[in-house]
Scaffold this motif. Structure first.
Motif, PDB file in Angstrom:
ATOM      1  N   UNK A  16       0.780  -1.231  -0.074  1.00  0.00           N
ATOM      2  CA  UNK A  16       0.001   0.078   0.000  1.00  0.00           C
ATOM      3  C   UNK A  16       0.679   1.407  -0.024  1.00  0.00           C
ATOM      4  N   UNK A  17       1.838   1.127   0.796  1.00  0.00           N
ATOM      5  CA  UNK A  17       2.891   2.511   0.837  1.00  0.00           C
ATOM      6  C   UNK A  17       3.522   2.675  -0.280  1.00  0.00           C
ATOM      7  N   UNK A  18       4.052   1.515  -0.972  1.00  0.00           N
ATOM      8  CA  UNK A  18       4.560   1.805  -2.388  1.00  0.00           C
ATOM      9  C   UNK A  18       3.833   2.272  -3.531  1.00  0.00           C
ATOM     10  N   UNK A  19       2.546   1.626  -3.591  1.00  0.00           N
ATOM     11  CA  UNK A  19       1.664   1.984  -4.624  1.00  0.00           C
ATOM     12  C   UNK A  19       1.241   3.365  -4.508  1.00  0.00           C
ATOM     13  N   UNK A  20       0.910   3.958  -3.177  1.00  0.00           N
ATOM     14  CA  UNK A  20       0.465   5.279  -2.849  1.00  0.00           C
ATOM     15  C   UNK A  20       1.647   6.099  -3.458  1.00  0.00           C
ATOM     16  N   UNK A  21       2.723   5.969  -2.917  1.00  0.00           N
ATOM     17  CA  UNK A  21       3.951   6.922  -3.243  1.00  0.00           C
ATOM     18  C   UNK A  21       4.054   6.881  -4.652  1.00  0.00           C
ATOM     19  N   UNK A  22       3.820   5.826  -5.327  1.00  0.00           N
ATOM     20  CA  UNK A  22       4.003   5.916  -6.936  1.00  0.00           C
ATOM     21  C   UNK A  22       2.961   6.630  -7.457  1.00  0.00           C
ATOM     22  N   UNK A  23       1.915   6.532  -7.122  1.00  0.00           N
ATOM     23  CA  UNK A  23       0.486   7.225  -7.698  1.00  0.00           C
ATOM     24  C   UNK A  23       0.806   8.558  -7.477  1.00  0.00           C
ATOM     25  N   UNK A  24       1.189   8.992  -6.093  1.00  0.00           N
ATOM     26  CA  UNK A  24       1.110  10.482  -5.928  1.00  0.00           C
ATOM     27  C   UNK A  24       2.360  11.098  -6.773  1.00  0.00           C
ATOM     28  N   UNK A  25       3.347  10.440  -6.945  1.00  0.00           N
ATOM     29  CA  UNK A  25       4.384  10.953  -7.630  1.00  0.00           C
ATOM     30  C   UNK A  25       4.168  11.231  -9.296  1.00  0.00           C
ATOM     31  N   UNK A  26       3.550   9.999  -9.765  1.00  0.00           N
ATOM     32  CA  UNK A  26       2.964  10.370 -11.268  1.00  0.00           C
ATOM     33  C   UNK A  26       1.967  11.542 -11.193  1.00  0.00           C
ATOM     34  N   UNK A  27       0.969  11.621 -10.293  1.00  0.00           N
ATOM     35  CA  UNK A  27       0.096  12.795 -10.287  1.00  0.00           C
ATOM     36  C   UNK A  27       0.944  14.150 -10.207  1.00  0.00           C
ATOM     37  N   UNK A  28       1.950  13.897  -9.529  1.00  0.00           N
ATOM     38  CA  UNK A  28       2.904  15.334  -9.079  1.00  0.00           C
ATOM     39  C   UNK A  28       3.534  15.782 -10.423  1.00  0.00           C
ATOM     40  N   UNK A  29       3.967  14.631 -11.299  1.00  0.00           N
ATOM     41  CA  UNK A  29       4.477  14.712 -12.516  1.00  0.00           C
ATOM     42  C   UNK A  29       3.722  15.434 -13.577  1.00  0.00           C
ATOM     43  N   UNK A  30       2.387  15.178 -13.566  1.00  0.00           N
ATOM     44  CA  UNK A  30       1.484  15.499 -14.475  1.00  0.00           C
ATOM     45  C   UNK A  30       0.950  17.056 -14.084  1.00  0.00           C
ATOM     46  N   UNK A  31       0.848  17.228 -12.911  1.00  0.00           N
ATOM     47  CA  UNK A  31       0.420  18.514 -12.458  1.00  0.00           C
ATOM     48  C   UNK A  31       1.603  19.429 -12.938  1.00  0.00           C
ATOM     49  N   UNK A  32       2.796  19.152 -12.477  1.00  0.00           N
ATOM     50  CA  UNK A  32       3.884  19.867 -12.673  1.00  0.00           C
ATOM     51  C   UNK A  32       4.031  20.123 -14.080  1.00  0.00           C
ATOM     52  N   UNK A  33       3.815  19.254 -15.201  1.00  0.00           N
ATOM     53  CA  UNK A  33       4.147  19.361 -16.470  1.00  0.00           C
ATOM     54  C   UNK A  33       3.029  20.502 -17.030  1.00  0.00           C
ATOM     55  N   UNK A  34       1.647  20.734 -16.497  1.00  0.00           N
ATOM     56  CA  UNK A  34       0.870  21.759 -16.782  1.00  0.00           C
ATOM     57  C   UNK A  34       0.956  23.082 -16.208  1.00  0.00           C
ATOM     58  N   UNK A  35       1.864  22.997 -14.963  1.00  0.00           N
ATOM     59  CA  UNK A  35       1.908  24.208 -14.195  1.00  0.00           C
ATOM     60  C   UNK A  35       2.957  25.006 -14.743  1.00  0.00           C
ATOM     61  N   UNK A  36       4.255  24.480 -15.074  1.00  0.00           N
ATOM     62  CA  UNK A  36       5.348  25.217 -15.317  1.00  0.00           C
ATOM     63  C   UNK A  36       5.740  25.577 -16.870  1.00  0.00           C
ATOM     64  N   UNK A  37       5.602  26.888 -16.881  1.00  0.00           N
ATOM     65  CA  UNK A  37       5.878  27.332 -18.150  1.00  0.00           C
ATOM     66  C   UNK A  37       7.391  26.836 -18.779  1.00  0.00           C
ATOM     67  N   UNK A  38       7.476  26.446 -19.866  1.00  0.00           N
ATOM     68  CA  UNK A  38       8.911  26.031 -20.385  1.00  0.00           C
ATOM     69  C   UNK A  38       9.729  27.071 -20.705  1.00  0.00           C
ATOM     70  N   UNK A  39      11.019  27.384 -20.019  1.00  0.00           N
ATOM     71  CA  UNK A  39      11.891  28.480 -20.371  1.00  0.00           C
ATOM     72  C   UNK A  39      13.140  27.894 -20.977  1.00  0.00           C
ATOM     73  N   UNK A  40      13.737  28.649 -21.884  1.00  0.00           N
ATOM     74  CA  UNK A  40      15.022  28.447 -22.230  1.00  0.00           C
ATOM     75  C   UNK A  40      15.988  28.574 -21.133  1.00  0.00           C
TER      76      UNK A  40
END
Length: 180
Positions: free
Chosen positions: A102-126
């Motif tokens: 349960x711990x491993x699955x939860x951390x993996x899932x939250x990490x994946x969600x964080x990556x998706x949110x981060x991708x849409x939040x952060x503007x790409x800068x040179x």
């Protein structure tokens, strides 16, 4: 491999959780004992997951969660009666004792969600744009005795107040237009 912050009052629980996550190759773990330490590391390293107990030395997990970026998830491991005291829907909860899977699955899932949110939040800068903002922050830190976080917030606030982009605000600071 993602970095995960473990924040527990007791060293024993943090070590046990670290052994599970690192042993499974899920994450590199950083251990903290206070909310202030967690906030500093999350902002510095852009960490996506914080696993913690109900209470840290200086505040509760629920209060801590409210001060973290949207892309950072907080997973609280605690007994059910403490989890029932958390009102925030932004806090993820696992009842202790928790199973390894349960711990491993939860951390993996939250990490994946964080990556998706981060991708849409952060503007790409040179690289040049990022360097410009970093130079402006360094100037603010040097001249005004600000921390990196304070300098960043100053730039963000001036950008929002003026309706300018962060990059334009950084350039104005470097030009000497906005030194407080």
């Amino acid at each position: 491999m993602d970095k995960v912050i473990l924040a527990f009052e007791g060293e024993k629980i943090a070590a046990r959780v670290r052994d599970i996550l690192e042993g499974a190759g899920i994450a590199e773990c950083l251990i903290c004992h206070s909310a202030a330490e967690v906030k500093r590391l999350v902002n510095k390293l852009h960490t996506l997951v914080v696993v913690c107990g109900y209470k840290l030395r200086d505040e509760t997990a629920e209060t801590l969660c409210a001060d973290l970026p949207l892309s950072c998830s907080v997973l609280v491991l605690a007994v059910q009666n403490l989890l029932d005291m958390i009102d925030s829907e932004d806090v993820f909860k696992l009842t202790a004792p928790v199973s390894r899977s349960d711990l491993l699955a939860s951390v993996q899932m939250l990490s994946q969600v964080g990556h998706r949110i981060q991708r849409y939040q952060r503007p790409q800068h040179s690289g040049e744009e990022t360097a410009l903002v970093e130079r402006a922050k360094a100037l603010l830190m040097d001249r005004n005795g600000m921390t990196e976080e304070q300098a960043h917030r100053f730039l963000q606030k001036k950008s929002m107040d003026s309706g300018a982009k962060l990059l334009q605000t950084a350039q104005m600071v470097l030009d000497g237009s906005w030194l407080d």
